[in-house]
Design a protein around this motif. Structure first.
Motif, PDB file in Angstrom:
ATOM      1  N   PRO A 257       0.773  -1.157   0.069  1.00 18.68           N
ATOM      2  CA  PRO A 257       0.119   0.070   0.156  1.00 18.68           C
ATOM      3  C   PRO A 257       0.915   1.121  -0.042  1.00 18.68           C
ATOM      4  N   ILE A 258       2.228   1.162   0.261  1.00 23.12           N
ATOM      5  CA  ILE A 258       2.820   2.502   0.376  1.00 23.12           C
ATOM      6  C   ILE A 258       3.064   3.301  -0.953  1.00 23.12           C
ATOM      7  N   PRO A 259       3.378   2.195  -1.874  1.00 29.31           N
ATOM      8  CA  PRO A 259       3.361   3.269  -3.280  1.00 29.31           C
ATOM      9  C   PRO A 259       2.113   3.446  -3.750  1.00 29.31           C
TER      10      PRO A 259
ATOM     11  N   ASP B 170       1.515  -2.050  12.483  1.00 27.30           N
ATOM     12  CA  ASP B 170       2.141  -1.580  11.096  1.00 27.30           C
ATOM     13  C   ASP B 170       2.801  -0.008  11.463  1.00 27.30           C
ATOM     14  N   TRP B 171       3.171   0.221  12.748  1.00 29.31           N
ATOM     15  CA  TRP B 171       3.634   1.671  12.651  1.00 29.31           C
ATOM     16  C   TRP B 171       5.224   1.706  12.636  1.00 29.31           C
ATOM     17  N   ARG B 172       6.001   0.600  12.469  1.00 28.96           N
ATOM     18  CA  ARG B 172       7.312   0.537  12.765  1.00 28.96           C
ATOM     19  C   ARG B 172       8.065   1.708  11.870  1.00 28.96           C
ATOM     20  N   ASP B 173       9.064   2.672  12.497  1.00 29.71           N
ATOM     21  CA  ASP B 173       9.586   3.518  11.636  1.00 29.71           C
ATOM     22  C   ASP B 173      10.460   2.494  10.548  1.00 29.71           C
ATOM     23  N   HIS B 174      11.260   1.743  10.784  1.00 25.76           N
ATOM     24  CA  HIS B 174      12.115   0.872  10.058  1.00 25.76           C
ATOM     25  C   HIS B 174      12.292  -0.558  10.903  1.00 25.76           C
TER      26      HIS B 174
ATOM     27  N   ASN C  55      15.535  -3.038  10.074  1.00 29.25           N
ATOM     28  CA  ASN C  55      17.042  -3.471   9.332  1.00 29.25           C
ATOM     29  C   ASN C  55      17.071  -2.366   8.484  1.00 29.25           C
ATOM     30  N   GLY C  56      16.829  -1.113   8.598  1.00 25.42           N
ATOM     31  CA  GLY C  56      17.050   0.018   7.826  1.00 25.42           C
ATOM     32  C   GLY C  56      15.999   0.221   6.845  1.00 25.42           C
ATOM     33  N   VAL C  57      15.053  -0.602   6.852  1.00 25.48           N
ATOM     34  CA  VAL C  57      14.188  -0.655   5.619  1.00 25.48           C
ATOM     35  C   VAL C  57      13.072   0.193   5.978  1.00 25.48           C
ATOM     36  N   LYS C  58      12.718   1.241   5.474  1.00 28.87           N
ATOM     37  CA  LYS C  58      11.566   2.017   6.194  1.00 28.87           C
ATOM     38  C   LYS C  58      10.073   1.813   5.393  1.00 28.87           C
ATOM     39  N   ASN C  59      10.082   1.095   4.217  1.00 29.76           N
ATOM     40  CA  ASN C  59       9.072   0.897   3.448  1.00 29.76           C
ATOM     41  C   ASN C  59       8.673  -0.509   3.435  1.00 29.76           C
TER      42      ASN C  59
ATOM     43  N   PRO D   5       3.574   0.220   6.690  1.00 27.95           N
ATOM     44  CA  PRO D   5       2.726   1.040   5.833  1.00 27.95           C
ATOM     45  C   PRO D   5       1.846   2.013   6.491  1.00 27.95           C
ATOM     46  N   ILE D   6       1.390   1.889   7.725  1.00 29.64           N
ATOM     47  CA  ILE D   6       0.612   2.747   8.409  1.00 29.64           C
ATOM     48  C   ILE D   6       1.532   4.055   8.648  1.00 29.64           C
ATOM     49  N   ARG D   7       2.309   3.839   9.284  1.00 32.04           N
ATOM     50  CA  ARG D   7       3.367   4.855   9.726  1.00 32.04           C
ATOM     51  C   ARG D   7       3.807   5.873   8.435  1.00 32.04           C
ATOM     52  N   ARG D   8       4.108   5.066   7.259  1.00 28.77           N
ATOM     53  CA  ARG D   8       4.204   5.848   5.925  1.00 28.77           C
ATOM     54  C   ARG D   8       2.947   6.633   5.571  1.00 28.77           C
TER      55      ARG D   8
END
Length: 318
Positions: free
Chosen positions: A133-135, A156-160, A162-166, A171-174
């Motif tokens: 859902p991010i893109p 689903d609110w993790r910022d990242h 393993n350094g992966v933000k997307n 998705p809900i954080r983004r």
């Protein structure tokens, strides 16, 4: 150019719900457009191509169980799917990616959804994991503000990770960072996921409406619908594990106590009639864990309910 970002379905049922296959997104004429997005942003190399990437094909292959024929009476929607009206539904196939560059799939997914929206069609997305859902949501930035309806066992609110933000935990954080996303309703939460107390606090600080599954069971789906503003523009993202595993068993992280099929039907019909549903995705189906195609059939039935309700709400009247 369009043929460089999507590919036709390859075998069995070549389209979702017997719709016309259309991969020329620049010249598409449709009211509804299915799109498979198999791959998301992975946390590890092993996850680049996981079992959930097979879900678009699995859901298409359950077409004849989700809807036997287009001309048969369907009791979930009160008649035939299109109610005898001139509705054009297409299947745009699956978004293409590049195994050497994960960003290609993300870019192609956003571009494909933008083209579907430009054609005036409602995108119905089959994932893939919950990074999908991010893109998709990014493609709505030229649209009026949307209310996000999120069905999931997890926050689903993790910022990242393993350094992966997307990735699938973010998705809900983004979405909360997108200017065109307004209120967020998160329905069906239960058990544990990747969220820590700080993610829960971030969701609360944003003002997300956090609605555990037990609140739905205790108060009924109508009470939840009454909390969602009328006349909104709703985008619905459905993680299959938000639904009870008795309905959608084919998931990586089953959690007891999820939403029932009847509750999901009530939610979909209710949203269609409260305002306007502008898109929907169903993600996190894991075909190798499915039982008798139940998960893929349920996904198909959710699409049927959304389309059938939208047709009867006169979404597509010219």
């Amino acid at each position: 150019m369009s043929n460089n970002i999507v590919s036709k379905p390859k075998h069995g049922h070549i389209s979702m719900l017997y719709s016309e296959v259309c991969t020329d997104l620049d010249n598409m004429k449709a009211d509804i457009a299915f799109l498979g997005i198999p791959h998301g942003a992975s946390y590890t190399v092993a996850e680049i191509s996981n079992d959930q990437s097979l879900a678009p094909t699995a859901v298409r292959q359950a077409t004849d169980r989700a809807l036997r024929y287009l001309d048969r009476y369907d009791f979930d929607i009160g008649g035939t799917l299109y109610d005898g009206r001139d509705i054009r539904t297409v299947d745009c196939g699956d978004v293409l990616g590049d195994p050497t560059d994960p960003q290609v799939q993300t870019k192609n997914a956003e571009t494909a959804v933008r083209k579907i929206l430009a054609a005036g069609a409602i995108p119905l997305i089959i994932g893939g994991d919950h990074s999908i859902p991010i893109p998709v949501l990014q493609a709505y930035d030229q649209e009026e503000p949307i209310t996000l309806i999120h069905i999931d066992a997890h926050l689903d609110w993790r910022d990242h990770i393993n350094g992966v933000k997307n990735g699938l935990s973010s998705p809900i954080r983004r979405a909360s960072e997108m200017d065109h996303v307004g209120e967020i309703f998160q329905i069906g939460l239960r058990a544990q996921g990747t969220a820590r107390p700080e993610e829960f606090e971030a969701a609360e600080a944003y003002g997300a409406h956090i609605i555990p599954a037990y609140e739905v069971h205790d108060k009924g789906m109508k009470s939840i619908l009454d909390r969602i503003p009328n006349q909104g523009r709703y985008y619905i993202t459905i993680d299959a594990d938000g639904v009870d595993p008795s309905v959608m068993p084919g998931v990586a992280g089953p959690a007891f106590g999820g939403l029932t099929y009847c509750q999901m039907r009530e939610l979909l019909h209710g949203l269609v009639n409260k305002g306007r549903v502008v898109g929907m995705d169903i993600v996190e189906i894991t075909p190798s864990k499915d039982v008798n195609q139940l998960t893929s059939i349920a996904a198909g039935r959710f699409f049927v309910n959304l389309i059938g309700a939208a047709v009867r709400a006169n979404y597509f009247e010219k």
